[in-house]
Motif scaffolding. Structure first.
Motif, short mmCIF file in Angstrom:
data_model
loop_
_atom_site.label_atom_id
_atom_site.label_comp_id
_atom_site.label_asym_id
_atom_site.label_seq_id
_atom_site.Cartn_x
_atom_site.Cartn_y
_atom_site.Cartn_z
N SER A 104 106.45 -112.43 84.87
CA SER A 104 107.49 -112.61 83.85
C SER A 104 108.12 -111.28 83.44
O SER A 104 109.29 -111.23 83.08
CB SER A 104 106.94 -113.34 82.63
OG SER A 104 105.95 -112.56 81.99
N ASP A 105 107.37 -110.18 83.51
CA ASP A 105 107.95 -108.87 83.19
C ASP A 105 107.77 -107.84 84.31
O ASP A 105 108.00 -106.66 84.12
CB ASP A 105 107.40 -108.33 81.87
CG ASP A 105 105.89 -108.14 81.86
OD1 ASP A 105 105.26 -108.32 82.92
OD2 ASP A 105 105.35 -107.81 80.80
N SER A 106 107.36 -108.31 85.50
CA SER A 106 107.20 -107.46 86.69
C SER A 106 106.34 -106.23 86.40
O SER A 106 106.73 -105.10 86.66
CB SER A 106 108.56 -107.04 87.26
OG SER A 106 109.30 -108.16 87.66
N GLU A 107 105.14 -106.49 85.85
CA GLU A 107 104.22 -105.40 85.51
C GLU A 107 102.83 -105.68 86.09
O GLU A 107 102.43 -106.83 86.26
CB GLU A 107 104.07 -105.28 83.99
CG GLU A 107 105.30 -104.85 83.25
CD GLU A 107 105.47 -103.34 83.20
OE1 GLU A 107 104.47 -102.61 83.05
OE2 GLU A 107 106.62 -102.89 83.32
#
Length: 127
Positions: A104-107
């Protein structure tokens, strides 16, 4: 004085899709001679993989712990994080490390039992 310890790493696939291949690498001092690396295949969305055994060092003058992941989705897209990302395990931790891929936040999130964790961005590799 620094002391070596044994630890274990798990990774949670919250990327949102199944992964055809996933490689996890841990290094002390970002030194290829002080590295553990393991590749997992067919990692279903929502599943965890591991344990991967690692060695880490605590105490005065101990090296940083460097983390790197690379993965390929079922549709062939390849992603990784920068290879100089460090987030160190402290002497207060129990040696159990949880990595989590968050689509969802590319982390990539790194969590420990006691000390604060860290995160780093994940990017698609241009083919």
């Amino acid at each position: 004085m620094s002391t070596d310890h044994s630890g274990i790493v798990y990774l949670q696939n919250d990327w949102g899709v199944d992964l055809a291949q996933l490689t996890i690498r841990h290094r002390r001092s970002n030194d290829p001679d002080k590295q553990e690396e393991q590749t997992f295949y067919n990692v279903v969305a929502g599943d965890s993989v591991g344990p991967m055994a690692i060695t880490y060092t605590t105490g005065a003058g101990s090296p940083f712990d460097y983390w790197w992941v690379k993965f390929v989705t079922q549709n062939g897209s390849t992603f990784d994080c920068k290879d100089n990302f460090y987030c160190s395990i402290s002497s207060d931790d129990d040696g159990r490390v949880m990595l989590r891929l968050d689509g969802s936040d590319s982390e990539l999130y790194v969590s420990f039992s006691s000390s604060s964790g860290c995160s780093v961005g994940i990017s698609q590799i241009e083919g």
